[in-house]
Design an enzyme around this catalytic site. Structure first.
Site, PDB file in Angstrom:
ATOM      1  N   HIS A  37       0.852  -1.185   0.000  1.00 51.40           N
ATOM      2  CA  HIS A  37       0.000   0.000   0.000  1.00 51.40           C
ATOM      3  C   HIS A  37       0.884   1.229   0.000  1.00 51.40           C
ATOM      4  CE1 HIS A  37      -3.098   2.876   1.151  1.00 51.40           C
ATOM      5  NE2 HIS A  37      -3.950   1.968   0.703  1.00 51.40           N
TER       6      HIS A  37
ATOM      7  N   ASP B 256      -8.051  -5.198   0.178  1.00 55.89           N
ATOM      8  CA  ASP B 256      -8.592  -5.998  -0.915  1.00 55.89           C
ATOM      9  C   ASP B 256      -8.129  -7.439  -0.904  1.00 55.89           C
ATOM     10  OD1 ASP B 256     -10.286  -4.203  -2.017  1.00 55.89           O
ATOM     11  OD2 ASP B 256      -8.701  -3.160  -3.088  1.00 55.89           O
TER      12      ASP B 256
HETATM   13  N1  ACO Z   1       4.168  -7.738  -4.858  1.00 59.02           N
HETATM   14  C1  ACO Z   1       5.516  -7.739  -5.026  1.00 59.02           C
HETATM   15  N2  ACO Z   1       6.297  -6.655  -4.861  1.00 59.02           N
HETATM   16  C2  ACO Z   1       5.687  -5.508  -4.535  1.00 59.02           C
HETATM   17  C3  ACO Z   1       4.289  -5.416  -4.344  1.00 59.02           C
HETATM   18  C4  ACO Z   1       3.532  -6.591  -4.515  1.00 59.02           C
HETATM   19  N3  ACO Z   1       2.209  -6.570  -4.349  1.00 59.02           N
HETATM   20  N4  ACO Z   1       3.954  -4.149  -4.027  1.00 59.02           N
HETATM   21  C5  ACO Z   1       5.094  -3.456  -4.016  1.00 59.02           C
HETATM   22  N5  ACO Z   1       6.144  -4.276  -4.317  1.00 59.02           N
HETATM   23  C6  ACO Z   1       7.573  -3.906  -4.334  1.00 59.02           C
HETATM   24  C7  ACO Z   1       7.927  -3.101  -5.583  1.00 59.02           C
HETATM   25  O1  ACO Z   1       8.323  -3.934  -6.638  1.00 59.02           O
HETATM   26  C8  ACO Z   1       9.030  -2.226  -5.059  1.00 59.02           C
HETATM   27  O2  ACO Z   1      10.183  -3.023  -4.972  1.00 59.02           O
HETATM   28  P1  ACO Z   1      11.660  -2.370  -5.220  1.00 59.02           P
HETATM   29  O3  ACO Z   1      11.838  -1.383  -4.102  1.00 59.02           O
HETATM   30  O4  ACO Z   1      12.594  -3.515  -5.181  1.00 59.02           O
HETATM   31  O5  ACO Z   1      11.594  -1.697  -6.569  1.00 59.02           O
HETATM   32  C9  ACO Z   1       8.606  -1.912  -3.613  1.00 59.02           C
HETATM   33  O6  ACO Z   1       7.787  -3.038  -3.222  1.00 59.02           O
HETATM   34  C10 ACO Z   1       7.803  -0.622  -3.469  1.00 59.02           C
HETATM   35  O7  ACO Z   1       6.687  -0.699  -4.346  1.00 59.02           O
HETATM   36  P2  ACO Z   1       6.098   0.527  -5.156  1.00 59.02           P
HETATM   37  O8  ACO Z   1       5.439   0.021  -6.391  1.00 59.02           O
HETATM   38  O9  ACO Z   1       7.150   1.581  -5.301  1.00 59.02           O
HETATM   39  O10 ACO Z   1       5.019   1.063  -4.124  1.00 59.02           O
HETATM   40  P3  ACO Z   1       3.826   2.031  -4.450  1.00 59.02           P
HETATM   41  O11 ACO Z   1       3.494   2.729  -3.185  1.00 59.02           O
HETATM   42  O12 ACO Z   1       4.101   2.866  -5.658  1.00 59.02           O
HETATM   43  O13 ACO Z   1       2.627   1.032  -4.856  1.00 59.02           O
HETATM   44  C11 ACO Z   1       0.772  -0.430  -4.696  1.00 59.02           C
HETATM   45  C12 ACO Z   1       1.637   0.632  -3.978  1.00 59.02           C
HETATM   46  C13 ACO Z   1       0.317   0.081  -6.059  1.00 59.02           C
HETATM   47  C14 ACO Z   1      -0.467  -0.700  -3.844  1.00 59.02           C
HETATM   48  C15 ACO Z   1       1.623  -1.714  -4.864  1.00 59.02           C
HETATM   49  O14 ACO Z   1       2.007  -2.197  -3.594  1.00 59.02           O
HETATM   50  C16 ACO Z   1       0.885  -2.798  -5.643  1.00 59.02           C
HETATM   51  O15 ACO Z   1       0.914  -2.794  -6.876  1.00 59.02           O
HETATM   52  N6  ACO Z   1       0.181  -3.747  -4.927  1.00 59.02           N
HETATM   53  C17 ACO Z   1      -0.591  -4.753  -5.592  1.00 59.02           C
HETATM   54  C18 ACO Z   1      -1.933  -4.177  -6.059  1.00 59.02           C
HETATM   55  C19 ACO Z   1      -2.895  -3.908  -4.911  1.00 59.02           C
HETATM   56  O16 ACO Z   1      -3.095  -4.737  -4.041  1.00 59.02           O
HETATM   57  N7  ACO Z   1      -3.538  -2.727  -4.961  1.00 59.02           N
HETATM   58  C20 ACO Z   1      -4.548  -2.328  -3.978  1.00 59.02           C
HETATM   59  C21 ACO Z   1      -4.072  -1.159  -3.182  1.00 59.02           C
HETATM   60  S1  ACO Z   1      -5.192  -0.826  -1.876  1.00 59.02           S
HETATM   61  C22 ACO Z   1      -6.487  -0.043  -2.593  1.00 59.02           C
HETATM   62  O17 ACO Z   1      -6.452   0.578  -3.622  1.00 59.02           O
HETATM   63  C23 ACO Z   1      -7.734  -0.161  -1.864  1.00 59.02           C
END
Ligand code: ACO
Length: 402
Positions: free
Chosen positions: A279, A337
Protein backbone atom coordinates in the site's frame (compact mmCIF):
# COMPACT_ATOMS: atom_id res chain seq x y z
CA UNK A 1 16.13 29.89 -30.82
CA UNK A 2 14.59 29.91 -27.33
CA UNK A 3 16.41 27.70 -24.82
CA UNK A 4 13.45 25.85 -23.25
CA UNK A 5 15.29 25.09 -20.02
CA UNK A 6 15.59 28.83 -19.43
CA UNK A 7 11.78 29.02 -19.38
CA UNK A 8 11.78 26.84 -16.24
CA UNK A 9 14.41 28.99 -14.61
CA UNK A 10 12.26 32.05 -15.30
CA UNK A 11 9.01 30.41 -14.18
CA UNK A 12 10.28 29.99 -10.61
CA UNK A 13 10.51 26.95 -8.35
CA UNK A 14 8.70 23.64 -9.09
CA UNK A 15 8.54 20.54 -6.91
CA UNK A 16 8.86 17.30 -8.85
CA UNK A 17 7.09 14.46 -7.03
CA UNK A 18 6.03 11.65 -9.39
CA UNK A 19 3.23 9.58 -7.86
CA UNK A 20 2.71 12.34 -5.25
CA UNK A 21 4.82 10.45 -2.72
CA UNK A 22 5.23 13.51 -0.50
CA UNK A 23 2.79 16.11 -1.77
CA UNK A 24 -0.38 17.13 0.07
CA UNK A 25 -2.86 18.39 -2.52
CA UNK A 26 -5.41 19.83 -0.08
CA UNK A 27 -6.57 20.37 3.48
CA UNK A 28 -9.27 17.94 4.58
CA UNK A 29 -11.18 17.25 7.80
CA UNK A 30 -12.64 13.92 6.66
CA UNK A 31 -10.20 11.03 7.08
CA UNK A 32 -6.91 10.59 8.91
CA UNK A 33 -4.38 7.84 8.19
CA UNK A 34 -1.16 7.02 10.03
CA UNK A 35 0.44 4.53 7.67
CA UNK A 36 3.31 3.66 10.01
CA UNK A 37 1.07 2.80 12.95
CA UNK A 38 -1.80 1.37 10.89
CA UNK A 39 -4.37 3.93 12.11
CA UNK A 40 -7.48 4.96 10.16
CA UNK A 41 -9.99 7.50 11.50
CA UNK A 42 -13.18 8.81 9.87
CA UNK A 43 -13.84 12.30 11.28
CA UNK A 44 -11.80 11.25 14.33
CA UNK A 45 -13.56 7.93 14.98
CA UNK A 46 -11.40 4.76 14.79
CA UNK A 47 -12.39 2.50 11.91
CA UNK A 48 -12.46 -0.49 14.31
CA UNK A 49 -15.30 1.11 16.30
CA UNK A 50 -17.32 2.25 13.30
CA UNK A 51 -16.94 -1.11 11.53
CA UNK A 52 -18.36 -3.06 14.44
CA UNK A 53 -20.94 -0.60 15.80
CA UNK A 54 -22.30 1.65 13.04
CA UNK A 55 -24.51 1.22 10.01
CA UNK A 56 -23.24 2.22 6.57
CA UNK A 57 -25.67 5.13 6.25
CA UNK A 58 -24.67 6.33 9.73
CA UNK A 59 -21.05 6.39 8.48
CA UNK A 60 -22.17 8.08 5.25
CA UNK A 61 -23.83 10.81 7.35
CA UNK A 62 -20.68 11.14 9.46
CA UNK A 63 -18.40 11.47 6.44
CA UNK A 64 -20.62 13.93 4.62
CA UNK A 65 -21.86 16.13 7.48
CA UNK A 66 -18.90 15.78 9.89
CA UNK A 67 -20.66 14.37 12.97
CA UNK A 68 -22.48 11.19 13.95
CA UNK A 69 -26.25 11.66 13.58
CA UNK A 70 -28.67 11.40 16.53
CA UNK A 71 -31.65 9.07 16.11
CA UNK A 72 -33.86 11.62 14.37
CA UNK A 73 -31.11 12.83 12.06
CA UNK A 74 -30.32 9.27 11.01
CA UNK A 75 -33.99 8.47 10.54
CA UNK A 76 -34.46 11.55 8.34
CA UNK A 77 -31.26 10.82 6.38
CA UNK A 78 -32.26 7.20 5.73
CA UNK A 79 -35.67 8.44 4.61
CA UNK A 80 -34.17 10.96 2.17
CA UNK A 81 -31.71 8.43 0.74
CA UNK A 82 -34.34 5.73 0.27
CA UNK A 83 -36.62 8.29 -1.38
CA UNK A 84 -34.01 8.87 -4.12
CA UNK A 85 -33.24 5.22 -5.00
CA UNK A 86 -35.22 5.06 -8.27
CA UNK A 87 -33.63 5.68 -11.66
CA UNK A 88 -35.29 7.53 -14.51
CA UNK A 89 -36.98 4.93 -16.74
CA UNK A 90 -35.08 6.23 -19.79
CA UNK A 91 -31.87 4.96 -18.23
CA UNK A 92 -33.11 1.44 -18.92
CA UNK A 93 -32.74 1.93 -22.67
CA UNK A 94 -29.28 3.43 -22.09
CA UNK A 95 -28.32 0.30 -20.11
CA UNK A 96 -29.79 -1.95 -22.80
CA UNK A 97 -27.43 -0.34 -25.33
CA UNK A 98 -24.38 -1.91 -23.70
CA UNK A 99 -23.16 -5.26 -25.01
CA UNK A 100 -24.49 -8.14 -22.88
CA UNK A 101 -20.95 -9.01 -21.72
CA UNK A 102 -19.77 -5.44 -21.00
CA UNK A 103 -17.69 -5.22 -17.83
CA UNK A 104 -19.96 -3.87 -15.05
CA UNK A 105 -17.38 -1.15 -14.27
CA UNK A 106 -17.63 0.12 -17.87
CA UNK A 107 -21.41 0.26 -17.55
CA UNK A 108 -21.24 1.89 -14.10
CA UNK A 109 -18.90 4.58 -15.36
CA UNK A 110 -21.19 5.42 -18.29
CA UNK A 111 -24.47 5.34 -16.37
CA UNK A 112 -23.19 7.45 -13.44
CA UNK A 113 -21.87 10.07 -15.87
CA UNK A 114 -25.20 10.07 -17.71
CA UNK A 115 -27.09 11.12 -14.55
CA UNK A 116 -26.02 14.71 -15.22
CA UNK A 117 -28.27 14.57 -18.29
CA UNK A 118 -31.25 14.00 -15.97
CA UNK A 119 -30.51 16.36 -13.10
CA UNK A 120 -29.85 19.77 -14.57
CA UNK A 121 -29.78 21.42 -11.14
CA UNK A 122 -26.53 19.57 -10.42
CA UNK A 123 -24.63 22.26 -12.32
CA UNK A 124 -25.25 24.57 -9.33
CA UNK A 125 -22.02 23.37 -7.77
CA UNK A 126 -21.50 26.55 -5.76
CA UNK A 127 -24.84 26.23 -3.99
CA UNK A 128 -24.64 24.07 -0.81
CA UNK A 129 -28.27 22.99 -1.16
CA UNK A 130 -27.75 21.53 -4.63
CA UNK A 131 -24.48 19.95 -3.55
CA UNK A 132 -26.37 18.17 -0.78
CA UNK A 133 -29.16 17.06 -3.13
CA UNK A 134 -26.61 15.73 -5.64
CA UNK A 135 -24.81 13.83 -2.87
CA UNK A 136 -28.11 12.29 -1.71
CA UNK A 137 -28.95 11.26 -5.26
CA UNK A 138 -25.57 9.66 -5.81
CA UNK A 139 -25.55 7.74 -2.50
CA UNK A 140 -29.14 6.60 -3.16
CA UNK A 141 -28.86 5.66 -6.83
CA UNK A 142 -25.45 3.99 -6.93
CA UNK A 143 -26.76 0.67 -5.47
CA UNK A 144 -29.62 0.69 -7.99
CA UNK A 145 -27.17 1.29 -10.85
CA UNK A 146 -24.68 -1.26 -9.51
CA UNK A 147 -27.37 -3.98 -9.27
CA UNK A 148 -28.63 -3.01 -12.74
CA UNK A 149 -25.14 -3.50 -14.22
CA UNK A 150 -25.20 -7.04 -12.79
CA UNK A 151 -28.69 -7.79 -14.09
CA UNK A 152 -27.64 -6.55 -17.53
CA UNK A 153 -24.59 -8.82 -17.39
CA UNK A 154 -26.59 -11.94 -16.50
CA UNK A 155 -29.53 -11.07 -18.76
CA UNK A 156 -32.18 -10.75 -16.04
CA UNK A 157 -34.77 -7.95 -15.70
CA UNK A 158 -33.74 -5.03 -13.52
CA UNK A 159 -35.36 -5.12 -10.08
CA UNK A 160 -36.78 -1.87 -8.71
CA UNK A 161 -35.53 -0.83 -5.27
CA UNK A 162 -37.54 -1.77 -2.17
CA UNK A 163 -37.53 1.26 0.06
CA UNK A 164 -38.94 -0.66 3.01
CA UNK A 165 -35.60 -2.48 3.29
CA UNK A 166 -32.39 -1.14 4.81
CA UNK A 167 -29.70 0.16 2.40
CA UNK A 168 -27.59 -3.04 2.26
CA UNK A 169 -30.58 -5.40 2.32
CA UNK A 170 -32.17 -3.45 -0.54
CA UNK A 171 -28.99 -3.80 -2.58
CA UNK A 172 -28.90 -7.57 -2.03
CA UNK A 173 -32.59 -7.73 -2.98
CA UNK A 174 -31.99 -5.83 -6.25
CA UNK A 175 -29.09 -8.16 -7.04
CA UNK A 176 -30.67 -11.50 -6.30
CA UNK A 177 -34.47 -11.22 -6.54
CA UNK A 178 -36.15 -11.83 -9.89
CA UNK A 179 -39.74 -11.07 -10.93
CA UNK A 180 -40.56 -14.75 -10.45
CA UNK A 181 -38.52 -15.47 -7.31
CA UNK A 182 -38.51 -13.26 -4.25
CA UNK A 183 -35.37 -12.98 -2.17
CA UNK A 184 -35.00 -12.42 1.56
CA UNK A 185 -31.46 -11.30 2.38
CA UNK A 186 -29.91 -13.21 5.28
CA UNK A 187 -28.94 -11.05 8.22
CA UNK A 188 -25.33 -12.27 8.12
CA UNK A 189 -25.09 -11.25 4.43
CA UNK A 190 -26.47 -7.80 5.23
CA UNK A 191 -24.06 -7.43 8.15
CA UNK A 192 -21.08 -8.51 6.05
CA UNK A 193 -21.98 -6.03 3.32
CA UNK A 194 -22.48 -3.26 5.88
CA UNK A 195 -18.99 -3.94 7.24
CA UNK A 196 -17.30 -4.03 3.83
CA UNK A 197 -19.05 -0.84 2.74
CA UNK A 198 -17.90 0.97 5.90
CA UNK A 199 -14.30 -0.19 5.40
CA UNK A 200 -14.33 1.02 1.78
CA UNK A 201 -16.22 4.27 2.38
CA UNK A 202 -13.23 6.63 2.40
CA UNK A 203 -9.45 6.65 2.37
CA UNK A 204 -8.36 10.29 2.03
CA UNK A 205 -6.46 11.30 -1.14
CA UNK A 206 -6.23 7.95 -2.95
CA UNK A 207 -6.08 7.96 -6.77
CA UNK A 208 -9.84 7.93 -7.37
CA UNK A 209 -10.66 10.56 -4.71
CA UNK A 210 -7.90 12.81 -6.03
CA UNK A 211 -9.36 12.28 -9.51
CA UNK A 212 -12.81 13.35 -8.26
CA UNK A 213 -11.29 16.45 -6.65
CA UNK A 214 -9.28 17.39 -9.73
CA UNK A 215 -12.29 16.90 -12.02
CA UNK A 216 -14.48 18.89 -9.62
CA UNK A 217 -11.97 21.73 -9.29
CA UNK A 218 -12.92 22.91 -12.78
CA UNK A 219 -16.54 23.30 -11.63
CA UNK A 220 -17.70 20.13 -13.43
CA UNK A 221 -21.01 18.65 -12.25
CA UNK A 222 -20.81 15.99 -9.51
CA UNK A 223 -22.06 13.10 -11.66
CA UNK A 224 -19.26 13.69 -14.17
CA UNK A 225 -16.76 13.90 -11.29
CA UNK A 226 -17.92 10.64 -9.69
CA UNK A 227 -17.80 8.92 -13.11
CA UNK A 228 -14.15 10.05 -13.28
CA UNK A 229 -13.60 8.50 -9.85
CA UNK A 230 -15.16 5.22 -11.01
CA UNK A 231 -12.81 5.16 -14.01
CA UNK A 232 -9.76 5.72 -11.82
CA UNK A 233 -10.85 3.11 -9.27
CA UNK A 234 -11.09 0.43 -11.95
CA UNK A 235 -7.30 0.00 -12.33
CA UNK A 236 -5.76 -3.16 -10.79
CA UNK A 237 -3.32 -1.08 -8.71
CA UNK A 238 -6.35 0.51 -6.99
CA UNK A 239 -9.92 -0.83 -6.65
CA UNK A 240 -9.46 -3.43 -9.37
CA UNK A 241 -7.18 -5.30 -6.95
CA UNK A 242 -10.07 -7.13 -5.24
CA UNK A 243 -11.00 -8.79 -8.53
CA UNK A 244 -7.32 -9.44 -9.29
CA UNK A 245 -6.78 -11.13 -5.89
CA UNK A 246 -9.40 -13.77 -6.64
CA UNK A 247 -8.00 -14.28 -10.14
CA UNK A 248 -4.59 -14.74 -8.54
CA UNK A 249 -5.85 -17.18 -5.87
CA UNK A 250 -7.60 -19.19 -8.59
CA UNK A 251 -4.38 -19.25 -10.61
CA UNK A 252 -2.32 -20.37 -7.61
CA UNK A 253 -4.88 -23.14 -7.15
CA UNK A 254 -3.50 -24.92 -4.08
CA UNK A 255 -1.35 -24.38 -1.01
CA UNK A 256 1.39 -26.45 -2.68
CA UNK A 257 1.90 -23.72 -5.31
CA UNK A 258 2.16 -20.74 -2.93
CA UNK A 259 5.97 -20.72 -2.69
CA UNK A 260 6.29 -20.70 -6.48
CA UNK A 261 4.07 -17.60 -6.78
CA UNK A 262 5.90 -15.83 -3.95
CA UNK A 263 9.13 -16.33 -5.92
CA UNK A 264 7.42 -14.97 -9.04
CA UNK A 265 6.33 -11.83 -7.13
CA UNK A 266 9.94 -11.24 -6.01
CA UNK A 267 11.39 -11.67 -9.49
CA UNK A 268 12.04 -8.16 -10.88
CA UNK A 269 12.00 -9.48 -14.46
CA UNK A 270 8.47 -10.77 -13.93
CA UNK A 271 5.64 -8.17 -13.90
CA UNK A 272 3.61 -10.38 -11.53
CA UNK A 273 2.88 -8.79 -8.16
CA UNK A 274 1.15 -10.33 -5.18
CA UNK A 275 -2.27 -8.73 -5.59
CA UNK A 276 -3.77 -7.44 -2.34
CA UNK A 277 -0.29 -6.83 -0.93
CA UNK A 278 1.39 -3.49 -0.37
CA UNK A 279 0.00 0.00 0.00
CA UNK A 280 1.28 3.47 -0.78
CA UNK A 281 0.48 4.76 2.70
CA UNK A 282 0.34 1.72 5.02
CA UNK A 283 3.80 0.50 5.90
CA UNK A 284 2.19 -1.67 8.55
CA UNK A 285 -0.84 -3.97 8.55
CA UNK A 286 -3.79 -2.23 6.84
CA UNK A 287 -6.28 -1.92 9.76
CA UNK A 288 -9.15 -2.66 7.36
CA UNK A 289 -7.51 -5.94 6.32
CA UNK A 290 -7.14 -6.84 10.00
CA UNK A 291 -10.89 -6.29 10.59
CA UNK A 292 -11.96 -8.28 7.53
CA UNK A 293 -9.55 -11.09 8.34
CA UNK A 294 -11.12 -11.42 11.78
CA UNK A 295 -14.72 -11.55 10.56
CA UNK A 296 -13.94 -13.64 7.49
CA UNK A 297 -14.06 -16.92 9.44
CA UNK A 298 -17.46 -16.19 10.94
CA UNK A 299 -18.98 -14.89 7.72
CA UNK A 300 -17.69 -17.77 5.65
CA UNK A 301 -18.87 -20.37 8.14
CA UNK A 302 -22.38 -18.94 8.28
CA UNK A 303 -22.72 -18.03 4.61
CA UNK A 304 -21.03 -20.76 2.71
CA UNK A 305 -21.79 -23.57 5.18
CA UNK A 306 -18.68 -25.29 3.84
CA UNK A 307 -14.95 -24.86 4.35
CA UNK A 308 -13.73 -22.25 1.92
CA UNK A 309 -10.51 -23.42 0.23
CA UNK A 310 -9.73 -19.91 -1.07
CA UNK A 311 -9.63 -18.53 2.46
CA UNK A 312 -7.21 -21.26 3.55
CA UNK A 313 -5.09 -20.49 0.51
CA UNK A 314 -5.14 -16.76 1.31
CA UNK A 315 -4.09 -17.44 4.92
CA UNK A 316 -1.20 -19.62 3.78
CA UNK A 317 -0.08 -17.04 1.22
CA UNK A 318 -0.17 -14.34 3.88
CA UNK A 319 1.75 -16.53 6.36
CA UNK A 320 4.57 -17.29 3.92
CA UNK A 321 4.80 -13.73 2.58
CA UNK A 322 4.97 -12.20 6.05
CA UNK A 323 7.94 -14.43 6.90
CA UNK A 324 9.74 -13.63 3.65
CA UNK A 325 12.63 -11.15 3.79
CA UNK A 326 11.55 -9.47 0.51
CA UNK A 327 8.10 -8.56 1.87
CA UNK A 328 9.36 -7.76 5.38
CA UNK A 329 12.07 -5.37 4.12
CA UNK A 330 9.63 -3.50 1.88
CA UNK A 331 6.90 -3.47 4.56
CA UNK A 332 4.43 -5.18 2.23
CA UNK A 333 1.39 -6.32 4.20
CA UNK A 334 -2.04 -7.49 3.03
CA UNK A 335 -4.33 -4.56 2.17
CA UNK A 336 -8.12 -4.31 2.44
CA UNK A 337 -8.59 -6.00 -0.91
CA UNK A 338 -6.72 -9.13 0.01
CA UNK A 339 -9.77 -10.45 1.89
CA UNK A 340 -12.76 -8.45 0.61
CA UNK A 341 -13.17 -10.52 -2.57
CA UNK A 342 -13.38 -13.75 -0.57
CA UNK A 343 -16.35 -12.38 1.37
CA UNK A 344 -18.00 -10.96 -1.75
CA UNK A 345 -17.66 -14.36 -3.39
CA UNK A 346 -19.28 -16.04 -0.38
CA UNK A 347 -22.14 -13.53 -0.72
CA UNK A 348 -22.70 -14.82 -4.25
CA UNK A 349 -21.36 -11.69 -5.92
CA UNK A 350 -19.45 -12.50 -9.11
CA UNK A 351 -15.82 -11.49 -9.51
CA UNK A 352 -16.41 -8.85 -12.19
CA UNK A 353 -18.70 -7.02 -9.71
CA UNK A 354 -16.11 -6.69 -6.91
CA UNK A 355 -14.79 -3.31 -8.04
CA UNK A 356 -18.37 -2.11 -8.54
CA UNK A 357 -18.97 -2.96 -4.86
CA UNK A 358 -15.95 -0.88 -3.94
CA UNK A 359 -17.23 2.03 -6.08
CA UNK A 360 -20.65 1.81 -4.44
CA UNK A 361 -19.14 2.23 -0.99
CA UNK A 362 -16.51 4.80 -2.02
CA UNK A 363 -19.18 7.05 -3.57
CA UNK A 364 -19.83 8.28 -0.03
CA UNK A 365 -16.19 9.32 0.35
CA UNK A 366 -16.07 10.84 -3.13
CA UNK A 367 -19.14 13.05 -2.61
CA UNK A 368 -17.88 14.09 0.83
CA UNK A 369 -14.51 15.18 -0.58
CA UNK A 370 -16.12 16.88 -3.55
CA UNK A 371 -18.54 18.81 -1.31
CA UNK A 372 -15.76 19.71 1.15
CA UNK A 373 -13.61 21.07 -1.68
CA UNK A 374 -16.46 22.99 -3.29
CA UNK A 375 -17.34 24.65 0.03
CA UNK A 376 -13.86 26.17 0.41
CA UNK A 377 -13.75 29.88 -0.44
CA UNK A 378 -10.10 29.49 -1.50
CA UNK A 379 -10.83 26.59 -3.88
CA UNK A 380 -8.85 26.87 -7.13
CA UNK A 381 -8.72 24.78 -10.25
CA UNK A 382 -6.18 21.96 -9.88
CA UNK A 383 -3.45 22.50 -12.43
CA UNK A 384 -0.19 20.59 -11.88
CA UNK A 385 2.91 21.60 -13.82
CA UNK A 386 5.40 19.32 -15.55
CA UNK A 387 9.10 19.09 -16.25
CA UNK A 388 9.28 19.19 -20.04
CA UNK A 389 11.90 16.90 -21.56
CA UNK A 390 10.92 17.04 -25.24
CA UNK A 391 12.79 18.60 -28.18
CA UNK A 392 14.13 22.15 -28.19
CA UNK A 393 12.39 24.68 -30.47
CA UNK A 394 12.65 23.55 -34.12
CA UNK A 395 11.32 24.79 -37.43
CA UNK A 396 8.45 23.21 -39.33
CA UNK A 397 9.69 21.23 -42.35
CA UNK A 398 7.33 20.80 -45.34
CA UNK A 399 6.24 17.15 -45.67
CA UNK A 400 8.02 16.75 -49.04
CA UNK A 401 11.33 17.62 -47.36
CA UNK A 402 11.12 15.31 -44.27
N1 ACO B 1 4.17 -7.74 -4.86
C1 ACO B 1 5.52 -7.74 -5.03
N2 ACO B 1 6.30 -6.65 -4.86
C2 ACO B 1 5.69 -5.51 -4.54
C3 ACO B 1 4.29 -5.42 -4.34
C4 ACO B 1 3.53 -6.59 -4.51
N3 ACO B 1 2.21 -6.57 -4.35
N4 ACO B 1 3.95 -4.15 -4.03
C5 ACO B 1 5.09 -3.46 -4.02
N5 ACO B 1 6.14 -4.28 -4.32
C6 ACO B 1 7.57 -3.91 -4.33
C7 ACO B 1 7.93 -3.10 -5.58
O1 ACO B 1 8.32 -3.93 -6.64
C8 ACO B 1 9.03 -2.23 -5.06
O2 ACO B 1 10.18 -3.02 -4.97
P1 ACO B 1 11.66 -2.37 -5.22
O3 ACO B 1 11.84 -1.38 -4.10
O4 ACO B 1 12.59 -3.51 -5.18
O5 ACO B 1 11.59 -1.70 -6.57
C9 ACO B 1 8.61 -1.91 -3.61
O6 ACO B 1 7.79 -3.04 -3.22
C10 ACO B 1 7.80 -0.62 -3.47
O7 ACO B 1 6.69 -0.70 -4.35
P2 ACO B 1 6.10 0.53 -5.16
O8 ACO B 1 5.44 0.02 -6.39
O9 ACO B 1 7.15 1.58 -5.30
O10 ACO B 1 5.02 1.06 -4.12
P3 ACO B 1 3.83 2.03 -4.45
O11 ACO B 1 3.49 2.73 -3.18
O12 ACO B 1 4.10 2.87 -5.66
O13 ACO B 1 2.63 1.03 -4.86
C11 ACO B 1 0.77 -0.43 -4.70
C12 ACO B 1 1.64 0.63 -3.98
C13 ACO B 1 0.32 0.08 -6.06
C14 ACO B 1 -0.47 -0.70 -3.84
C15 ACO B 1 1.62 -1.71 -4.86
O14 ACO B 1 2.01 -2.20 -3.59
C16 ACO B 1 0.88 -2.80 -5.64
O15 ACO B 1 0.91 -2.79 -6.88
N6 ACO B 1 0.18 -3.75 -4.93
C17 ACO B 1 -0.59 -4.75 -5.59
C18 ACO B 1 -1.93 -4.18 -6.06
C19 ACO B 1 -2.89 -3.91 -4.91
O16 ACO B 1 -3.10 -4.74 -4.04
N7 ACO B 1 -3.54 -2.73 -4.96
C20 ACO B 1 -4.55 -2.33 -3.98
C21 ACO B 1 -4.07 -1.16 -3.18
S1 ACO B 1 -5.19 -0.83 -1.88
C22 ACO B 1 -6.49 -0.04 -2.59
O17 ACO B 1 -6.45 0.58 -3.62
C23 ACO B 1 -7.73 -0.16 -1.86
Amino acid sequence: AVDISSLYRDAGFFTYDPGFMATASCHSAITFIDGEKGVLLYRGYPIEQLATKASFLEVAYLLFYGNLPDEKELDDFEGVIMQHTMLNENLKSFLDGFRYDAHPMAVLCGVVGSLSAFYHDSINVHDPHYREVSAHRLIAKIPTIAAATYKHNVGEPIMYPRNDLRYCANFLYMMFATPCADYEPRLIAEKALNLLFILHADHEQNASTSTVRLAGSSGANPFACIAAGVASLWGPAHGGANEAVLDMLAEIGSVANVAKFIDKAKDKDDPFRLMGFGHRVYKNYDPRAMIIREVCHQVLEELADVKNPLFDLALELERIALEDEYFVERKLYPNVDFYSGIIYQALGIPRNMFTVMFALARTVGWVSHWAEMMSEPSMRIGRPRQIYHGPQVRDYVPISKR
